[in-house]
Each structure stands twice: as C-alpha cells, then as structure tokens.
Motif scaffolding. Structure first.
Motif, PDB file in Angstrom:
ATOM      1  N   GLY A  60      35.391  -3.380  78.519  1.00 56.54           N
ATOM      2  CA  GLY A  60      35.333  -4.345  79.612  1.00 56.54           C
ATOM      3  C   GLY A  60      36.145  -5.590  79.293  1.00 56.54           C
ATOM      4  O   GLY A  60      36.338  -5.947  78.124  1.00 56.54           O
ATOM      5  N   MET A  61      36.629  -6.263  80.345  1.00 56.33           N
ATOM      6  CA  MET A  61      37.486  -7.430  80.156  1.00 56.33           C
ATOM      7  C   MET A  61      37.012  -8.597  81.014  1.00 56.33           C
ATOM      8  O   MET A  61      36.480  -8.404  82.099  1.00 56.33           O
ATOM      9  CB  MET A  61      38.938  -7.103  80.539  1.00 56.33           C
ATOM     10  CG  MET A  61      39.601  -6.095  79.642  1.00 56.33           C
ATOM     11  SD  MET A  61      41.338  -5.849  80.085  1.00 56.33           S
ATOM     12  CE  MET A  61      41.161  -4.883  81.598  1.00 56.33           C
ATOM     13  N   SER A  62      37.243  -9.794  80.509  1.00 62.56           N
ATOM     14  CA  SER A  62      36.959 -11.019  81.241  1.00 62.56           C
ATOM     15  C   SER A  62      37.934 -12.090  80.780  1.00 62.56           C
ATOM     16  O   SER A  62      38.373 -12.085  79.626  1.00 62.56           O
ATOM     17  CB  SER A  62      35.514 -11.476  80.987  1.00 62.56           C
ATOM     18  OG  SER A  62      35.296 -12.776  81.483  1.00 62.56           O
ATOM     19  N   ARG A  63      38.281 -12.999  81.697  1.00 66.91           N
ATOM     20  CA  ARG A  63      39.132 -14.129  81.309  1.00 66.91           C
ATOM     21  C   ARG A  63      38.338 -15.234  80.617  1.00 66.91           C
ATOM     22  O   ARG A  63      38.912 -16.134  80.005  1.00 66.91           O
ATOM     23  CB  ARG A  63      39.834 -14.715  82.544  1.00 66.91           C
ATOM     24  CG  ARG A  63      40.903 -13.817  83.143  1.00 66.91           C
ATOM     25  CD  ARG A  63      41.701 -14.577  84.198  1.00 66.91           C
ATOM     26  NE  ARG A  63      42.782 -13.770  84.735  1.00 66.91           N
ATOM     27  CZ  ARG A  63      42.686 -13.003  85.809  1.00 66.91           C
ATOM     28  NH1 ARG A  63      41.547 -12.951  86.470  1.00 66.91           N
ATOM     29  NH2 ARG A  63      43.713 -12.306  86.233  1.00 66.91           N
ATOM     30  N   SER A  64      37.027 -15.170  80.706  1.00 68.47           N
ATOM     31  CA  SER A  64      36.203 -16.214  80.106  1.00 68.47           C
ATOM     32  C   SER A  64      36.233 -16.102  78.584  1.00 68.47           C
ATOM     33  O   SER A  64      36.075 -15.004  78.034  1.00 68.47           O
ATOM     34  CB  SER A  64      34.753 -16.086  80.590  1.00 68.47           C
ATOM     35  OG  SER A  64      34.680 -16.217  81.986  1.00 68.47           O
ATOM     36  N   PRO A  65      36.428 -17.216  77.892  1.00 62.42           N
ATOM     37  CA  PRO A  65      36.459 -17.159  76.421  1.00 62.42           C
ATOM     38  C   PRO A  65      35.074 -16.902  75.843  1.00 62.42           C
ATOM     39  O   PRO A  65      34.049 -17.226  76.457  1.00 62.42           O
ATOM     40  CB  PRO A  65      36.970 -18.545  76.029  1.00 62.42           C
ATOM     41  CG  PRO A  65      36.596 -19.433  77.166  1.00 62.42           C
ATOM     42  CD  PRO A  65      36.674 -18.581  78.392  1.00 62.42           C
ATOM     43  N   VAL A  66      35.052 -16.279  74.670  1.00 57.68           N
ATOM     44  CA  VAL A  66      33.814 -16.073  73.931  1.00 57.68           C
ATOM     45  C   VAL A  66      33.996 -16.686  72.544  1.00 57.68           C
ATOM     46  O   VAL A  66      35.120 -16.935  72.108  1.00 57.68           O
ATOM     47  CB  VAL A  66      33.464 -14.576  73.809  1.00 57.68           C
ATOM     48  CG1 VAL A  66      33.185 -13.975  75.174  1.00 57.68           C
ATOM     49  CG2 VAL A  66      34.571 -13.800  73.104  1.00 57.68           C
ATOM     50  N   SER A  67      32.894 -16.928  71.864  1.00 63.62           N
ATOM     51  CA  SER A  67      32.985 -17.576  70.555  1.00 63.62           C
ATOM     52  C   SER A  67      32.536 -16.634  69.457  1.00 63.62           C
ATOM     53  O   SER A  67      31.613 -15.832  69.621  1.00 63.62           O
ATOM     54  CB  SER A  67      32.129 -18.850  70.537  1.00 63.62           C
ATOM     55  OG  SER A  67      30.768 -18.534  70.750  1.00 63.62           O
ATOM     56  N   ALA A  71      30.933  -4.070  79.509  1.00 62.70           N
ATOM     57  CA  ALA A  71      30.685  -5.101  80.519  1.00 62.70           C
ATOM     58  C   ALA A  71      31.763  -6.174  80.518  1.00 62.70           C
ATOM     59  O   ALA A  71      32.200  -6.644  81.567  1.00 62.70           O
ATOM     60  CB  ALA A  71      29.311  -5.725  80.305  1.00 62.70           C
ATOM     61  N   GLY A  72      32.185  -6.594  79.317  1.00 58.35           N
ATOM     62  CA  GLY A  72      33.280  -7.543  79.224  1.00 58.35           C
ATOM     63  C   GLY A  72      32.956  -8.944  79.697  1.00 58.35           C
ATOM     64  O   GLY A  72      33.854  -9.676  80.114  1.00 58.35           O
ATOM     65  N   TRP A  95      29.205  -9.847  75.227  1.00 63.00           N
ATOM     66  CA  TRP A  95      29.845 -10.010  73.924  1.00 63.00           C
ATOM     67  C   TRP A  95      28.835 -10.501  72.887  1.00 63.00           C
ATOM     68  O   TRP A  95      28.791 -10.009  71.754  1.00 63.00           O
ATOM     69  CB  TRP A  95      31.009 -10.990  74.031  1.00 63.00           C
ATOM     70  CG  TRP A  95      31.463 -11.549  72.713  1.00 63.00           C
ATOM     71  CD1 TRP A  95      31.237 -12.813  72.233  1.00 63.00           C
ATOM     72  CD2 TRP A  95      32.167 -10.856  71.675  1.00 63.00           C
ATOM     73  NE1 TRP A  95      31.775 -12.950  70.978  1.00 63.00           N
ATOM     74  CE2 TRP A  95      32.352 -11.763  70.600  1.00 63.00           C
ATOM     75  CE3 TRP A  95      32.655  -9.563  71.556  1.00 63.00           C
ATOM     76  CZ2 TRP A  95      33.005 -11.411  69.428  1.00 63.00           C
ATOM     77  CZ3 TRP A  95      33.316  -9.208  70.369  1.00 63.00           C
ATOM     78  CH2 TRP A  95      33.487 -10.119  69.334  1.00 63.00           C
ATOM     79  N   ASP A  96      28.002 -11.452  73.253  1.00 62.80           N
ATOM     80  CA  ASP A  96      26.978 -11.943  72.332  1.00 62.80           C
ATOM     81  C   ASP A  96      26.057 -10.808  71.897  1.00 62.80           C
ATOM     82  O   ASP A  96      25.707 -10.685  70.719  1.00 62.80           O
ATOM     83  CB  ASP A  96      26.166 -13.055  72.990  1.00 62.80           C
ATOM     84  CG  ASP A  96      26.972 -14.333  73.211  1.00 62.80           C
ATOM     85  OD1 ASP A  96      28.030 -14.490  72.566  1.00 62.80           O
ATOM     86  OD2 ASP A  96      26.547 -15.154  74.051  1.00 62.80           O
ATOM     87  N   THR A  97      25.665  -9.970  72.850  1.00 60.15           N
ATOM     88  CA  THR A  97      24.822  -8.819  72.518  1.00 60.15           C
ATOM     89  C   THR A  97      25.548  -7.868  71.583  1.00 60.15           C
ATOM     90  O   THR A  97      24.986  -7.385  70.593  1.00 60.15           O
ATOM     91  CB  THR A  97      24.408  -8.081  73.800  1.00 60.15           C
ATOM     92  OG1 THR A  97      23.641  -8.952  74.630  1.00 60.15           O
ATOM     93  CG2 THR A  97      23.589  -6.838  73.479  1.00 60.15           C
ATOM     94  N   SER A  98      26.805  -7.576  71.887  1.00 58.79           N
ATOM     95  CA  SER A  98      27.578  -6.623  71.085  1.00 58.79           C
ATOM     96  C   SER A  98      27.740  -7.100  69.654  1.00 58.79           C
ATOM     97  O   SER A  98      27.561  -6.334  68.688  1.00 58.79           O
ATOM     98  CB  SER A  98      28.954  -6.405  71.722  1.00 58.79           C
ATOM     99  OG  SER A  98      28.823  -5.847  73.003  1.00 58.79           O
ATOM    100  N   LEU A  99      28.080  -8.370  69.482  1.00 62.42           N
ATOM    101  CA  LEU A  99      28.292  -8.890  68.133  1.00 62.42           C
ATOM    102  C   LEU A  99      26.984  -8.922  67.349  1.00 62.42           C
ATOM    103  O   LEU A  99      26.953  -8.624  66.147  1.00 62.42           O
ATOM    104  CB  LEU A  99      28.909 -10.286  68.216  1.00 62.42           C
ATOM    105  CG  LEU A  99      29.372 -10.881  66.887  1.00 62.42           C
ATOM    106  CD1 LEU A  99      30.445 -10.005  66.242  1.00 62.42           C
ATOM    107  CD2 LEU A  99      29.902 -12.294  67.084  1.00 62.42           C
ATOM    108  N   ARG A 100      25.897  -9.257  68.029  1.00 62.33           N
ATOM    109  CA  ARG A 100      24.597  -9.276  67.363  1.00 62.33           C
ATOM    110  C   ARG A 100      24.132  -7.867  66.998  1.00 62.33           C
ATOM    111  O   ARG A 100      23.463  -7.663  65.977  1.00 62.33           O
ATOM    112  CB  ARG A 100      23.563  -9.953  68.276  1.00 62.33           C
ATOM    113  CG  ARG A 100      22.204 -10.168  67.620  1.00 62.33           C
ATOM    114  CD  ARG A 100      21.274 -11.012  68.491  1.00 62.33           C
ATOM    115  NE  ARG A 100      20.886 -10.309  69.708  1.00 62.33           N
ATOM    116  CZ  ARG A 100      21.329 -10.607  70.912  1.00 62.33           C
ATOM    117  NH1 ARG A 100      22.212 -11.581  71.076  1.00 62.33           N
ATOM    118  NH2 ARG A 100      20.921  -9.940  71.978  1.00 62.33           N
TER     119      ARG A 100
END
Length: 332
Positions: A247-254, A224-225, A230-235
């Motif tokens: 998947g890619m996005s320009r929005s930063p993740v933490s 999905a990107g 990303w939160d789901t994937s890391l968890r």
C-alpha cells in the motif's frame, strides 16, 4: 460507443458517443467484459492523481474478448478471451533491460496516463494481453491484475511454507495477499478495523488478530499504506524480519534509523509486477484454477450504477467491480 468517464473529481458519467478505438501496429481491440476498482482508481476519482484531460476513461483492471487485430499481430486472434496487463513498459530503459520493468521510468499506465478500460472497446498492445480459457469468469478478468500485484509481493518476500505472516489491512489487496500466502503454505494472520473485511479474510483461511495483541512476525505485509498501518507493521515485525510495503500514501511516517539498525529490520517496497513472467504466471494460475480470485469479489455493478460503485468502493468489503458483460452481449 459507450464509456464510463470522469467529468470532474468525484463525478462519473455514462456517455454514448465516445470515439471507437482503432488498432495500431501490434495492437488488438478488446471488447471489455469486466473492470475492477482499486485504490489507484479512487485516487483518480477523487482528483488526487492528475490525468491528462477531462473527461477521462478510468479503470485498469480488466479483460474481455479480442474483436479486431492491428497490422503485425500474429499471436492473438479475434474471439480470444484475454486479461489485460495494464502497465506498458518501454523495454529500453535500464530498469527494463535488467528485467525490472516495474521500475520503468517511461511506463504507460492504463487509466492514469493512458486511456482506461471502462469502455465498450479499447485498443491494447497485443503483447500486454494474456489469453485465458472461456471458463475463466468475467469477475476473474476484473481481478487478475491486483492478484498479480499480491503474488509478486509474495514472490519478492521470499516466503516459505510454514512461515508466520501478518497482513496489515484486509481491503481487496490485503485479501488477495492473504489468498496468495495461504496458497504458498504460509501461516497467515490479519489485522483490519473493518469487521466485514476481517470476516472475508477469515473465510479465506486467515486468522484475525487484534492490533494490541500482535506478536512479532518474521514477515509483515502492509497493504493499507496509511501512517497508522505503518505503525502497526513496524511494531509487529520481529527482529531480523521483513516488512513488505504494498500500500502507498503520500503522508510521511516516522521511524528512527537506530531502531531499524538495532532490530535489523528489512523494508521492501513492492510495486506492481515485472513483465512478462509475473503477469503470465498469474493468468496461468487463474486459468488452471489453482487460485480462485472470485472468492474476494462482491457482486458486479451494472454500468448504469458505476457512479455509486466508485462512491462506495473505499468502504466496501471485498473487491468492487463493474460488470460490462451486458454491453458485450448486446453488440455480439
């Protein structure tokens, strides 16, 4: 010649006077029969990804029949049915010389910085066309490229038969990833908020899981990107496990480096595929029927309905594509 062009952000027009392509040395001209639509195309459509000029021919997933060959072409011929590999690497940079053509810093990308495929005929470097039998459907021509992206991500993950995998996102890329993992003998679960997409993933053989119920998985494929994914994937990834980002996005993740280190999580970015083996292997798998990407396809849209197809593609379950076969049959 007819073509489907972007005239301004979110405005698509069918034109009848687009210039005919001329094959240069090493080129072939392909009469296009099918073009798939993906997130990269939608970023061009929305105006988020700049193109060299407007109007602009979009589209990079497709194929058709060779109708002309340029000087020096000896291993392709008129009448061959081909699928197009739409990322033209330079073969000369450090990445290319090391076999990582996906990282080529001079890569020409069809539909992005090189003219796209949504036209009656396009000129293509012959070495980036892959012959397939006439039995390969038009729809399959329009989705072999994203299937190659999924197969390459799975290859890079090192997945083995029996491995438990979670696919985050069941858009078309997520569905092709599910399909590829299942073919590799993995145990595949999927999470996705869109009910229609979940149903398609289940039809392929994946098991749906709710985000709140996700148990740790050794392998997670984020197709999905977006930050929420990303939160789901890391968890969801187990300690010592791997998250493969497609998947890619320009929005930063933490994420904290402390968490990555203590949990010993590996993050792998997987961009497209490496020429020639990844794409040729995918074309061969489609040709021999060992994979059937048509399982992910919607009905093809007529060229006159291209504007509506672009407008609806982001929310549609399954793979959207434009069926140009009527153009080919009219000119044959």
């Amino acid at each position: 010649m007819r073509a489907i062009v972007l005239t301004e952000p979110q405005a698509v027009a069918l034109v009848n006077d687009w210039p005919d392509p001329e094959p240069g040395p090493g080129d072939v001209v392909v009469a296009i029969r099918a073009v798939g639509l993906c997130g990269s195309d939608l970023s061009v459509y929305d105006g988020d990804r700049a193109v060299p000029s407007l109007p602009w021919v979009m589209g990079h997933e497709g194929g058709g029949e060779i109708v002309a060959t340029g000087p020096g072409v000896v291993d392709r011929h008129v009448g061959q049915r081909v699928v197009i590999e739409p990322n033209y690497c330079c073969f000369d940079c450090v990445a290319c010389r090391n076999g990582r053509t996906s990282a080529c810093d001079r890569r020409r990308i069809v539909g992005m910085n090189d003219p796209g495929l949504l036209a009656e005929r396009v000129a293509v470097p012959a070495r980036f066309t892959w012959p397939v039998p006439a039995t390969v459907s038009d729809g399959a021509l329009g989705c072999t490229e994203p299937l190659a992206v999924a197969r390459t991500a799975v290859r890079r993950s090192g997945v083995a038969p029996g491995d438990r995998c979670l696919v985050v996102g069941a858009g078309s890329q997520g569905l092709f990833t599910c399909q590829t993992l299942l073919a590799a003998g993995a145990q595949v679960s999927v999470t996705e908020p869109h009910e229609g997409r979940l149903e398609l993933a289940e039809q392929l053989g994946a098991k749906r899981v709710e985000t709140a119920e996700v148990e740790p998985f050794p392998l997670v494929f984020d197709t999905a990107g977006v930050p929420a994914a990303w939160d789901t994937s890391l968890r969801a990834v187990a300690g010592g496990g791997t998250v493969v980002m497609i998947g890619m996005s320009r929005s930063p993740v933490s994420v904290s480096t402390r968490e990555l280190v203590q949990r010993q999580v590996t993050i792998v970015g997987s961009l497209i595929y490496d020429h020639p083996t990844d794409f040729s292997a995918t074309a061969a798998a489609v040709a021999d029927g060992s994979v059937t990407p048509e399982q992910v396809l919607q009905a093809g849209s007529h060229p006159e309905n291209a504007a509506a197809a672009f407008a609806k593609a982001r929310e549609a379950p399954g793979k959207s594509w434009i069926d140009l076969s009527s153009w080919r049959e009219e000119s044959a």
